[in-house]
Design a protein around this motif. Sequence first.
Motif, mmCIF file in Angstrom:
data_model
loop_
_atom_site.group_PDB
_atom_site.id
_atom_site.type_symbol
_atom_site.label_atom_id
_atom_site.label_comp_id
_atom_site.label_asym_id
_atom_site.label_seq_id
_atom_site.Cartn_x
_atom_site.Cartn_y
_atom_site.Cartn_z
ATOM 1 N N SER A 176 19.611 -30.173 -8.765
ATOM 2 C CA SER A 176 19.840 -31.358 -9.610
ATOM 3 C C SER A 176 18.750 -32.410 -9.463
ATOM 4 O O SER A 176 18.662 -33.313 -10.268
ATOM 5 C CB SER A 176 21.220 -31.931 -9.336
ATOM 6 O OG SER A 176 21.429 -32.044 -7.961
ATOM 7 N N PHE A 220 25.544 -26.666 -13.768
ATOM 8 C CA PHE A 220 25.717 -27.003 -12.355
ATOM 9 C C PHE A 220 26.554 -25.862 -11.764
ATOM 10 O O PHE A 220 27.621 -25.551 -12.292
ATOM 11 C CB PHE A 220 26.454 -28.336 -12.297
ATOM 12 C CG PHE A 220 26.640 -28.955 -10.941
ATOM 13 C CD1 PHE A 220 25.853 -28.605 -9.854
ATOM 14 C CD2 PHE A 220 27.597 -29.950 -10.765
ATOM 15 C CE1 PHE A 220 26.031 -29.207 -8.624
ATOM 16 C CE2 PHE A 220 27.787 -30.565 -9.540
ATOM 17 C CZ PHE A 220 27.003 -30.188 -8.466
ATOM 18 N N THR A 221 26.079 -25.216 -10.693
ATOM 19 C CA THR A 221 26.797 -24.031 -10.206
ATOM 20 C C THR A 221 28.209 -24.371 -9.724
ATOM 21 O O THR A 221 29.079 -23.505 -9.722
ATOM 22 C CB THR A 221 26.019 -23.286 -9.090
ATOM 23 O OG1 THR A 221 25.847 -24.152 -7.968
ATOM 24 C CG2 THR A 221 24.676 -22.787 -9.587
ATOM 25 N N GLY A 295 30.081 -32.130 -4.604
ATOM 26 C CA GLY A 295 28.869 -32.696 -5.194
ATOM 27 C C GLY A 295 28.381 -33.919 -4.442
ATOM 28 O O GLY A 295 27.196 -34.199 -4.390
ATOM 29 N N VAL A 297 29.709 -36.800 -1.031
ATOM 30 C CA VAL A 297 30.675 -37.028 0.041
ATOM 31 C C VAL A 297 31.964 -37.618 -0.544
ATOM 32 O O VAL A 297 31.931 -38.437 -1.455
ATOM 33 C CB VAL A 297 30.068 -37.956 1.113
ATOM 34 C CG1 VAL A 297 29.732 -39.320 0.534
ATOM 35 C CG2 VAL A 297 31.007 -38.104 2.297
ATOM 36 N N ASP A 316 38.273 -30.933 -0.439
ATOM 37 C CA ASP A 316 36.849 -31.277 -0.412
ATOM 38 C C ASP A 316 36.056 -30.014 -0.069
ATOM 39 O O ASP A 316 36.588 -29.120 0.613
ATOM 40 C CB ASP A 316 36.613 -32.357 0.659
ATOM 41 C CG ASP A 316 35.204 -32.927 0.645
ATOM 42 O OD1 ASP A 316 34.439 -32.641 -0.299
ATOM 43 O OD2 ASP A 316 34.864 -33.672 1.592
ATOM 44 N N GLY A 317 34.825 -29.924 -0.557
ATOM 45 C CA GLY A 317 33.989 -28.794 -0.185
ATOM 46 C C GLY A 317 32.533 -29.147 -0.398
ATOM 47 O O GLY A 317 32.196 -29.792 -1.399
ATOM 48 N N ALA A 320 25.990 -26.034 -2.476
ATOM 49 C CA ALA A 320 24.630 -26.368 -2.869
ATOM 50 C C ALA A 320 24.156 -25.328 -3.870
ATOM 51 O O ALA A 320 24.594 -24.174 -3.812
ATOM 52 C CB ALA A 320 23.711 -26.386 -1.652
ATOM 53 N N THR A 321 23.300 -25.757 -4.772
ATOM 54 C CA THR A 321 22.730 -24.838 -5.756
ATOM 55 C C THR A 321 22.064 -23.668 -5.032
ATOM 56 O O THR A 321 22.156 -22.531 -5.476
ATOM 57 C CB THR A 321 21.688 -25.602 -6.603
ATOM 58 O OG1 THR A 321 22.328 -26.785 -7.106
ATOM 59 C CG2 THR A 321 21.211 -24.755 -7.759
ATOM 60 N N ASP A 396 21.240 -31.908 4.933
ATOM 61 C CA ASP A 396 22.362 -32.771 5.279
ATOM 62 C C ASP A 396 22.510 -32.981 6.772
ATOM 63 O O ASP A 396 22.453 -32.035 7.551
ATOM 64 C CB ASP A 396 23.651 -32.172 4.709
ATOM 65 C CG ASP A 396 23.575 -32.082 3.195
ATOM 66 O OD1 ASP A 396 23.318 -33.125 2.572
ATOM 67 O OD2 ASP A 396 23.713 -30.977 2.653
ATOM 68 N N ARG A 411 22.493 -37.611 3.807
ATOM 69 C CA ARG A 411 21.373 -36.699 3.623
ATOM 70 C C ARG A 411 20.396 -37.003 4.766
ATOM 71 O O ARG A 411 20.284 -38.158 5.184
ATOM 72 C CB ARG A 411 20.685 -36.944 2.276
ATOM 73 C CG ARG A 411 21.590 -36.882 1.071
ATOM 74 C CD ARG A 411 21.741 -35.525 0.483
ATOM 75 N NE ARG A 411 20.466 -34.934 0.058
ATOM 76 C CZ ARG A 411 20.372 -33.715 -0.458
ATOM 77 N NH1 ARG A 411 21.464 -32.969 -0.602
ATOM 78 N NH2 ARG A 411 19.214 -33.229 -0.823
ATOM 79 N N LYS A 505 25.943 -37.293 -9.132
ATOM 80 C CA LYS A 505 25.347 -37.642 -7.842
ATOM 81 C C LYS A 505 24.622 -38.975 -7.935
ATOM 82 O O LYS A 505 23.907 -39.236 -8.891
ATOM 83 C CB LYS A 505 24.315 -36.587 -7.461
ATOM 84 C CG LYS A 505 24.882 -35.365 -6.846
ATOM 85 C CD LYS A 505 23.698 -34.549 -6.347
ATOM 86 C CE LYS A 505 24.078 -33.342 -5.572
ATOM 87 N NZ LYS A 505 25.348 -32.763 -5.790
HETATM 88 C C1 3UK Z 1 25.674 -32.916 -1.351
HETATM 89 C C2 3UK Z 1 28.036 -33.048 -0.521
HETATM 90 C C3 3UK Z 1 29.086 -34.269 1.144
HETATM 91 C C4 3UK Z 1 24.976 -32.437 -0.096
HETATM 92 C C5 3UK Z 1 27.394 -28.109 -5.275
HETATM 93 C C6 3UK Z 1 29.680 -27.475 -4.821
HETATM 94 O O1 3UK Z 1 26.545 -30.312 -4.995
HETATM 95 C C7 3UK Z 1 26.286 -29.128 -5.171
HETATM 96 O O2 3UK Z 1 24.989 -28.646 -5.257
HETATM 97 P P1 3UK Z 1 23.627 -29.499 -5.364
HETATM 98 O O3 3UK Z 1 22.524 -28.543 -5.182
HETATM 99 O O4 3UK Z 1 23.675 -30.553 -4.169
HETATM 100 C C8 3UK Z 1 23.893 -30.156 -2.824
HETATM 101 C C9 3UK Z 1 23.992 -31.386 -1.947
HETATM 102 O O5 3UK Z 1 25.003 -32.284 -2.449
HETATM 103 N N1 3UK Z 1 27.102 -32.539 -1.346
HETATM 104 C C10 3UK Z 1 27.696 -31.629 -2.145
HETATM 105 N N2 3UK Z 1 29.011 -31.543 -1.867
HETATM 106 C C11 3UK Z 1 29.262 -32.426 -0.850
HETATM 107 N N3 3UK Z 1 27.963 -33.963 0.473
HETATM 108 N N4 3UK Z 1 30.294 -33.718 0.876
HETATM 109 C C12 3UK Z 1 30.431 -32.803 -0.110
HETATM 110 N N5 3UK Z 1 31.641 -32.273 -0.373
HETATM 111 O O6 3UK Z 1 23.935 -33.330 0.174
HETATM 112 C C13 3UK Z 1 24.427 -31.078 -0.536
HETATM 113 O O7 3UK Z 1 23.323 -30.648 0.246
HETATM 114 O O8 3UK Z 1 23.639 -30.298 -6.628
HETATM 115 C C14 3UK Z 1 28.652 -28.409 -4.764
HETATM 116 C C15 3UK Z 1 29.480 -26.243 -5.386
HETATM 117 C C16 3UK Z 1 28.242 -25.921 -5.913
HETATM 118 C C17 3UK Z 1 27.190 -26.859 -5.842
HETATM 119 N N6 3UK Z 1 25.983 -26.531 -6.390
#
Ligand code: 3UK
Length: 516
Positions: A176, A220-221, A295, A297, A316-317, A320-321, A396, A411, A505
């Motif tokens: 993203s 967005f995955t 996506g 916190v 919550d989960g 990442a892409t 992270d 981050r 985000k």
């Molecule tokens: C942050 C979180 C805290 C974190 C994603 C679910 O977000 C997704 O993918 P992206 O590549 O971003 C990844 C980064 O986003 N993040 C995402 N979820 C959390 N931080 N708590 C969370 N629950 O910095 C991570 O490295 O856009 C989320 C499924 C598929 C996805 N692609």
Amino acid sequence: PSLQFPPLLNCATELLDRWIERGQGDRTCLRAPGGSDWTYADLQRHANRIAHVLVRDLGVVPGNRVLLRGPNNPMMVACWFAVMKVGAIAVTTMPLLRAKELGQVIDKARVTHALCEYALRAELEDAARAHPTLAQLRFFNGPSGTGLEADMAHHSGQFDNVATAADDTCLFAFTSGTTGQPKATMHFHRDLLASCACWPEHVLKAQADDVFMGSPPLAFTFALGGLVLFPMSVGASTVLLEQASPPQLLDAIGEFGATVLFTAPTSYRAMADGARERRLGAPHGGPLRKCVSAGEVLPAATRALWKDATGIELIDGIGATEMFHIFISADEAHARPGATGTVVPGYRARIVDEAGREVPPGTLGRLAVKGPTGCRYLDDPRQADYVRDGWNYTSDAYIMDADGYFHFQSRVDDMIVSAGYNIGSPEVEDALLQHPAVAECAVIGVPDAERGQIVKAYVVIRPGHEAGAALVRELQDYVKRTIAPYKYPRAVEFLDQLPRTETGKLQRFRLRNPAP
Ligand code: 3UK
């Protein structure tokens, strides 16, 4: 589902065609406001016709890169499955991208073909003129009897899927890009099916009669998994919304009786009052039963607010892409406020120091994960930083506690260091969000001669409160009373809204370097 796959594997066969083979083609698959419902058999027929258009009319061969562009709707899903069926690679793009950004995607992914929503054609046509490798475009959902649908009418609803290898690439997903240049991540057919066998199976635990719904775009995955692959892996139905602002989402949940919801923490916060008024949520007698947040916190304050409004404990989960989907999470029964959760079965996770050595519980470090999915950047030197020995090094900063729960701190690049203290923005944000005047907020570190950095808060206030010096002091005192006083925001600025990406985000870099 298992994590053992045969050498030949096509995710469209497994997720779509299998249901028809098993005599379940009449199950409802896709729904959309103002549209008619599609069964699994309807989706298969559409995807098969599009597959014929791709192969016979547009000359697509396995391995070609097909750009997909459109809002979340049934034709987008049919196009996505058609690309899987012909053994090509889907290059998914966010609807808001402009010609310049689409041009970067076309170059990076060497895109030759595109399927695009008619209403979004202008920017893509501009990009194609400047990047002539993209020679074949078809538009759908345009004036009736034209475009892709007109071509589809000449073809059969039967198609024999290309026998792809389990480790043939089927998807290029772009990160993203909250910072720097966007990167493309490559995923195999087996990665997508492995994803269905991990988090959905062990944490979400949805059923065939569930109705899925959510806001993130399919590019967005988080959404491709949550709104297409995961419902289809259990034979459930999914409601696709082209527009899903919090009020629109609230209406749609009621109208369609959604039972499983995927959206971002800020969206849960914005919907809480409306959800309470409508008595949404199984504990109040409504159909909604599972609410997934990812996506960003999830502040403990937002978890508590949603629970209070609906009776539902958020799931919550973190995903990442790079990893395709969620790898640390907790179901409703195991959720702990302030923690993302524990590692999802199928994955391993650990916290490491600067040198990559595992650190003991309770120690701040970088989160590394390993499992059936993992990062493969397309032609990018950053691959060697992200993946070492099969471990994926995220950006992270986390702490794992003695019970194996992972607590997000920030981050890695966003950690605030003020007068020698490490301060994670989410903790300060969570404290501010508990104050009744605060609708949304974002905390960053800003340079300071004396302390290195100081904590600065950007605050969007709720209607009925007044921005000004008095509120600044009140918020500062409130934070000092709620968490360790040295973490309080020494600077506070009020904004009408926070800068966010299409995936919800926060763009902290835009707060650090505001556009002129
Ligand atoms: C942050 C979180 C805290 C974190 C994603 C679910 O977000 C997704 O993918 P992206 O590549 O971003 C990844 C980064 O986003 N993040 C995402 N979820 C959390 N931080 N708590 C969370 N629950 O910095 C991570 O490295 O856009 C989320 C499924 C598929 C996805 N692609």
